[in-house]
Design an enzyme around this catalytic site. Structure first.
Site, PDB file in Angstrom:
ATOM      1  N   GLY A  19       0.829  -1.210   0.000  1.00 43.07           N
ATOM      2  CA  GLY A  19       0.000   0.000   0.000  1.00 43.07           C
ATOM      3  C   GLY A  19       0.855   1.247   0.000  1.00 43.07           C
ATOM      4  O   GLY A  19       0.392   2.337   0.340  1.00 43.07           O
ATOM      5  N   ALA A  20       2.120   1.099  -0.406  1.00 48.07           N
ATOM      6  CA  ALA A  20       3.095   2.189  -0.288  1.00 48.07           C
ATOM      7  C   ALA A  20       2.977   3.254  -1.365  1.00 48.07           C
ATOM      8  O   ALA A  20       3.736   4.221  -1.352  1.00 48.07           O
ATOM      9  CB  ALA A  20       4.518   1.617  -0.309  1.00 48.07           C
ATOM     10  N   ASP A  69      -1.184  -6.888  -5.910  1.00 51.51           N
ATOM     11  CA  ASP A  69      -2.581  -6.654  -5.615  1.00 51.51           C
ATOM     12  C   ASP A  69      -2.875  -7.275  -4.256  1.00 51.51           C
ATOM     13  O   ASP A  69      -2.821  -8.491  -4.098  1.00 51.51           O
ATOM     14  CB  ASP A  69      -3.450  -7.296  -6.697  1.00 51.51           C
ATOM     15  N   SER A 148      -9.480   0.657  11.728  1.00 59.09           N
ATOM     16  CA  SER A 148     -10.076   1.984  11.616  1.00 59.09           C
ATOM     17  C   SER A 148     -10.943   2.255  12.831  1.00 59.09           C
ATOM     18  O   SER A 148     -11.392   1.322  13.504  1.00 59.09           O
ATOM     19  CB  SER A 148     -10.944   2.046  10.348  1.00 59.09           C
ATOM     20  N   TYR A 161     -18.164  -1.935   5.694  1.00 59.65           N
ATOM     21  CA  TYR A 161     -16.765  -1.521   5.862  1.00 59.65           C
ATOM     22  C   TYR A 161     -16.333  -1.645   7.313  1.00 59.65           C
ATOM     23  O   TYR A 161     -15.288  -2.214   7.625  1.00 59.65           O
ATOM     24  CB  TYR A 161     -16.606  -0.078   5.379  1.00 59.65           C
ATOM     25  N   LYS A 165     -13.297  -3.889   9.303  1.00 61.73           N
ATOM     26  CA  LYS A 165     -12.242  -3.317  10.131  1.00 61.73           C
ATOM     27  C   LYS A 165     -12.268  -3.902  11.544  1.00 61.73           C
ATOM     28  O   LYS A 165     -11.221  -4.070  12.183  1.00 61.73           O
ATOM     29  CB  LYS A 165     -12.375  -1.789  10.168  1.00 61.73           C
TER      30      LYS A 165
END
Length: 268
Positions: A19-20, A69, A148, A161, A165
């Site tokens: 995810g960089a 991915d 999150s 969502y 999380k």
């Protein structure tokens, strides 16, 4: 006496950040590199991941990019194989990608559900498996996922969502219990609202920006860098006795019940 500065020093350590390419993942890669770690910057957006790596190299750090991915078990396993071909040891593995399709549960389609679950939940499991195996074999390492505030506080349209999380928090606890015997630590960060490229459009609307800022005790959004410092802590030896935890980096979002109003009157 303990050398506390050294506990945060990542010199000589190797990290992979999935995810960089942007946002919290990009800042996490930069933070770990700034403390001395060698970084593999991985993302589905390979060109953007290479830009992150190039920025680290420009500042004297060591970094390279890899395509991956996060929702694909094959891709994540290939990334792990590539990392171990390059380095004798992997000390830190961070995964930050997540997807939110903002719809009420009544409006969710099967395709919507699959997309969110495949990346947020299954992708986390694939990451834990691929890099957990490496760290168990070498008997040490730190794995960090991204949860999150929506794991514990919700609003309409975020039920699916938020549930993913929350699942990440329990996956962290479960995996920590399974690999702790090998000296592997597993934790998560839980941000609230951060200023990133993805949230940029919201910042352009003062009503939305101020609404979310008002949920924090500081009345502002965080920067991605402020979240990345929590990643750096969990990655370092300073957190050597921390595992199975979710570290909230939310500006007090979960400490207060709605916007902190009436403060002026209280201080009069």
């Amino acid at each position: 006496m303990t050398d506390y500065r050294k506990l945060f020093d990542l010199t000589g350590k190797t990290a992979v950040v999935l995810g960089a390419a942007s946002g919290i993942g990009k800042s996490s890669a930069e933070a770990l590199a700034g403390l001395g770690a060698r970084i593999v910057c991985a993302d589905r957006a390979l060109d953007a991941a290479e830009a992150t790596a190039a920025g680290i190299r420009d500042k004297g750090g060591w970094a390279e990019a890899a395509g991956c991915d996060a929702a694909s078990a094959a891709d994540v396993n290939a990334l792990a194989k590539t990392v171990m071909q390059k380095f004798p040891r992997l000390d830190i593995a961070v995964t930050t990608p997540g997807l939110n399709i903002r719809k009420t549960i009544l409006d969710y389609t099967e395709e919507d559900l699959d997309r969110v679950l495949n990346l947020n939940v299954k992708g986390t499991v694939w990451f834990f498996q691929a890099f957990g195996r490496i760290m168990v074999a070498q008997k040490g390492g730190s794995i960090i996922a991204c949860s999150s505030v929506r794991a514990v506080t919700i609003e309409p349209g975020l039920g699916v969502y938020g549930s993913t999380k929350a699942a990440i928090g329990l996956l962290v606890k479960g995996f920590a219990s399974e690999v702790g015997h090998a000296g592997v630590r597993v934790n998560a960060i839980a941000p609230s609202i951060a200023e990133t490229a993805l949230t940029g459009p919201f910042k352009q609307r003062p009503d939305i920006y101020n609404l979310y800022a008002g949920h924090t005790v500081f009345n502002r959004w965080s920067s991605a860098d402020e979240v990345a410092t929590a990643v750096a802590y969990l990655a370092s030896d300073a957190a050597s006795y921390v595992s199975g935890s979710t570290l909230f980096v939310d500006g007090g979002w979960t400490a207060v019940d709605g916007p902190p109003t009436g403060l002026t009157q209280l201080h009069k």
